[in-house]
Design an enzyme around this catalytic site. Sequence first.
Site, PDB file in Angstrom:
ATOM      1  N   ASP A 150      27.822  50.519  41.872  1.00 34.41           N
ATOM      2  CA  ASP A 150      27.249  48.816  41.876  1.00 34.41           C
ATOM      3  C   ASP A 150      27.544  48.119  43.172  1.00 34.41           C
ATOM      4  O   ASP A 150      28.010  47.441  42.522  1.00 34.41           O
ATOM      5  CB  ASP A 150      28.277  48.648  40.298  1.00 34.41           C
ATOM      6  N   ASN A 151      28.182  48.949  43.818  1.00 38.87           N
ATOM      7  CA  ASN A 151      28.030  48.179  45.124  1.00 38.87           C
ATOM      8  C   ASN A 151      27.736  48.270  46.242  1.00 38.87           C
ATOM      9  O   ASN A 151      27.482  48.407  46.969  1.00 38.87           O
ATOM     10  CB  ASN A 151      30.577  48.019  46.132  1.00 38.87           C
ATOM     11  N   ARG A 206      28.154  32.834  46.822  1.00 36.35           N
ATOM     12  CA  ARG A 206      27.150  33.681  47.986  1.00 36.35           C
ATOM     13  C   ARG A 206      26.115  33.983  48.049  1.00 36.35           C
ATOM     14  O   ARG A 206      25.181  33.065  46.742  1.00 36.35           O
ATOM     15  CB  ARG A 206      27.570  35.707  47.195  1.00 36.35           C
ATOM     16  N   ASP A 217      29.270  42.888  48.215  1.00 33.00           N
ATOM     17  CA  ASP A 217      30.521  42.896  47.318  1.00 33.00           C
ATOM     18  C   ASP A 217      32.278  43.062  48.387  1.00 33.00           C
ATOM     19  O   ASP A 217      32.523  44.339  48.474  1.00 33.00           O
ATOM     20  CB  ASP A 217      30.716  43.922  46.432  1.00 33.00           C
ATOM     21  N   ARG A 229      32.697  38.390  37.204  1.00 35.21           N
ATOM     22  CA  ARG A 229      33.629  37.295  37.432  1.00 35.21           C
ATOM     23  C   ARG A 229      32.270  36.955  38.206  1.00 35.21           C
ATOM     24  O   ARG A 229      32.633  35.689  38.902  1.00 35.21           O
ATOM     25  CB  ARG A 229      34.713  37.346  37.891  1.00 35.21           C
ATOM     26  N   LYS A 254      31.400  33.442  42.914  1.00 35.45           N
ATOM     27  CA  LYS A 254      32.060  34.989  42.169  1.00 35.45           C
ATOM     28  C   LYS A 254      33.570  34.278  42.205  1.00 35.45           C
ATOM     29  O   LYS A 254      34.295  32.802  43.123  1.00 35.45           O
ATOM     30  CB  LYS A 254      32.003  36.003  43.941  1.00 35.45           C
ATOM     31  N   GLY A 314      28.885  45.669  34.829  1.00 34.49           N
ATOM     32  CA  GLY A 314      28.351  44.153  35.304  1.00 34.49           C
ATOM     33  C   GLY A 314      28.935  42.859  36.539  1.00 34.49           C
ATOM     34  O   GLY A 314      30.272  42.822  36.221  1.00 34.49           O
ATOM     35  N   ASP A 339      39.942  38.776  34.216  1.00 32.00           N
ATOM     36  CA  ASP A 339      40.094  37.073  34.107  1.00 32.00           C
ATOM     37  C   ASP A 339      38.456  36.349  34.618  1.00 32.00           C
ATOM     38  O   ASP A 339      38.681  35.279  34.562  1.00 32.00           O
ATOM     39  CB  ASP A 339      41.185  36.377  34.472  1.00 32.00           C
ATOM     40  N   GLY A 340      38.021  36.703  34.985  1.00 28.21           N
ATOM     41  CA  GLY A 340      36.770  36.435  35.726  1.00 28.21           C
ATOM     42  C   GLY A 340      36.951  35.665  36.649  1.00 28.21           C
ATOM     43  O   GLY A 340      36.263  34.905  37.509  1.00 28.21           O
TER      44      GLY A 340
HETATM   45  P1  AMP Z   1      34.143  45.784  42.644  1.00 25.33           P
HETATM   46  O1  AMP Z   1      34.054  47.658  42.464  1.00 25.33           O
HETATM   47  O2  AMP Z   1      35.361  44.599  42.744  1.00 25.33           O
HETATM   48  O3  AMP Z   1      32.951  45.094  43.228  1.00 25.33           O
HETATM   49  O4  AMP Z   1      34.309  44.967  40.885  1.00 25.33           O
HETATM   50  C1  AMP Z   1      34.184  46.011  39.687  1.00 25.33           C
HETATM   51  C2  AMP Z   1      34.135  46.038  38.548  1.00 25.33           C
HETATM   52  O5  AMP Z   1      34.597  45.267  37.868  1.00 25.33           O
HETATM   53  C3  AMP Z   1      32.483  44.562  38.253  1.00 25.33           C
HETATM   54  O6  AMP Z   1      32.399  44.881  36.921  1.00 25.33           O
HETATM   55  C4  AMP Z   1      33.101  43.369  38.497  1.00 25.33           C
HETATM   56  O7  AMP Z   1      32.436  41.907  37.971  1.00 25.33           O
HETATM   57  C5  AMP Z   1      34.366  43.684  37.782  1.00 25.33           C
HETATM   58  N1  AMP Z   1      35.683  42.989  38.000  1.00 25.33           N
HETATM   59  C6  AMP Z   1      36.344  42.914  39.011  1.00 25.33           C
HETATM   60  N2  AMP Z   1      37.274  41.815  39.088  1.00 25.33           N
HETATM   61  C7  AMP Z   1      37.100  41.660  38.286  1.00 25.33           C
HETATM   62  C8  AMP Z   1      38.320  40.392  38.132  1.00 25.33           C
HETATM   63  N3  AMP Z   1      39.153  39.216  38.499  1.00 25.33           N
HETATM   64  N4  AMP Z   1      37.576  39.419  36.248  1.00 25.33           N
HETATM   65  C9  AMP Z   1      36.029  40.535  35.920  1.00 25.33           C
HETATM   66  N5  AMP Z   1      35.780  41.454  36.243  1.00 25.33           N
HETATM   67  C10 AMP Z   1      36.263  41.453  37.607  1.00 25.33           C
HETATM   68 MG    MG Z   2      30.959  45.605  42.534  1.00 27.59          MG
END
Ligand code: AMP
Ligand code: MG
Length: 522
Positions: free
Chosen positions: A271-272, A194, A281, A104, A124, A101, A136-137
Amino acid sequence: MRNLRFDNRFVRELPGDPEPGGHVRQVHGACYSRVMPTPVRKPQLLAWSPEVAALLGLNGADLRSPEFADVFAGNALLPGMEPYAACYGGHQFGNWAGQLGDGRAITLGETINDRGERWELQLKGAGPTPYSRRADGRAVLRSSIREFLCSEAMHHLGVPTTRALCLVGTGERVIRDMFYDGNPRPEPGAVVCRVAPSFIRFGNFEIFASRGEEALLGRLIDFTIARDFPEIEGDPATRRVRWFEEVCRRTAVLMAHWTRVGFVHGVMNTDNMSILGLTIDYGPYGWIDNFDPEWTPNTTDAGGRRYRFGHQPQVAHWNLWQLANAIYPAIGDVQPLEAALLAYADIHERENRRMTAAKLGFAQWQDADGALVADLHRLLQDGEMDMTIFFRRLADVDAPSDAGPVPARFADVFYTQDRRAVVQEGFAAWLLRYGERIRQEALPAAERRVAMNAVNPLFVPRNYLAQQAIDAAEQGDLSLVEELLDVFRRPYDDQAGRERFAEKRPDWARHKAGCSMLSCSS
Ligand code: AMP
Ligand code: MG
């Protein structure tokens, strides 16, 4: 800015999470959770894209108003905005990872511009959501600059991508352990806005399939078709099949483009993967300097190299398989899904050949070109030649007079003299064959050069350039971010005084963090 018009179909037409608040949880039976961005201490507009601002109908006065930085830092909402975080799952590095999901990312709303186009605005780094898991979002300035610059550059390169409206500093620090080696440090935080017609990913469908929420799966598919693929016709069952075929087609085209420009995504988890076939992403992505199909910029992937440059088309195919598995309950028939997956390989091959032929200055791909290209790739790799510079130099070759030893114009294509010596003879022989091949082309040399330079970029967001812009920005100097954004507006054109941005990676950057290796710690 007050005249931005919103029409938030995603939250209006799809079921949301009844539970309010941003606390971390598993969300069942819903496509999203309503959540407000968390305000930041001191919003400061650091950079913006004039093209995206114009696309949305925003003018200079809007950009200069203090309200702009407030809104796009997440400190204020405009009338009509309805913030939410989407629920999705995903396969990460080949394994089902469950609910992920928007951890952030927070969508502010879907705006409709003067031309009737729908553009979703998404922050983002806007703070925690129910999907933040243990994080931390937030987002750091360095990764936000990388996403902002690269997504706009991709657009100007002609590669399907999400866009970026602006980059806002938060005035807050974010703690990150950049290489997961026990050295966390505070870094400046930022928020990128974005922009895309939709941020729906393969994982938005996978999550419902994994939970057996089949009615919701069907609803999301039909919503996606109605909102984002209105051109697809037929009865409801036919539309779902044609939609999957179209997702396969767009993904195939995208992979051919990445190969053409030398882009390595770095984290091609499902998810990307955008359902619209956009690059989405931007994390530990990288650009090919010396041609190397084995290269991955992502340190997290250094062991298996699953997401290496030369493997991306196969990974996309694997990801489409996961999507096919997920939507199968809504289709009820394996055959059309398998046919679409088979067609992916054909479409990718056709697009890749078409783009490769254009890179080489051929009007049409011929069967014998396969061997010529395979030999070229081996030479580029063995000779450690810079991919981008090589294709620009190749456009200057005048057949057949240029045969013989490696012409002087290729001198700066090599990273080392040693490597040059290793391939010198083979390269000269290859150039002879190439010379013969282009003699079969009807186009005069000058026109061929123009055609080749229109598909082989001169300026790409090389990792070391982005890192230089980041280093300066962290010291408060945004001028290089601004200049690079401007350079990448015309990536195929010679730009007087900007030759340095077209140079190959300097030696100091070969093994420097941020220039050759990146992690997901963004
Ligand atoms: P990514 O593969 O980097 O696109 O992220 C994988 C998952 O981790 C996704 O659900 C992102 O929303 C979550 N995510 C990545 N960085 C953070 C962050 N700093 N805070 C919260 N969720 C994160
Ligand atoms: Mg992602």
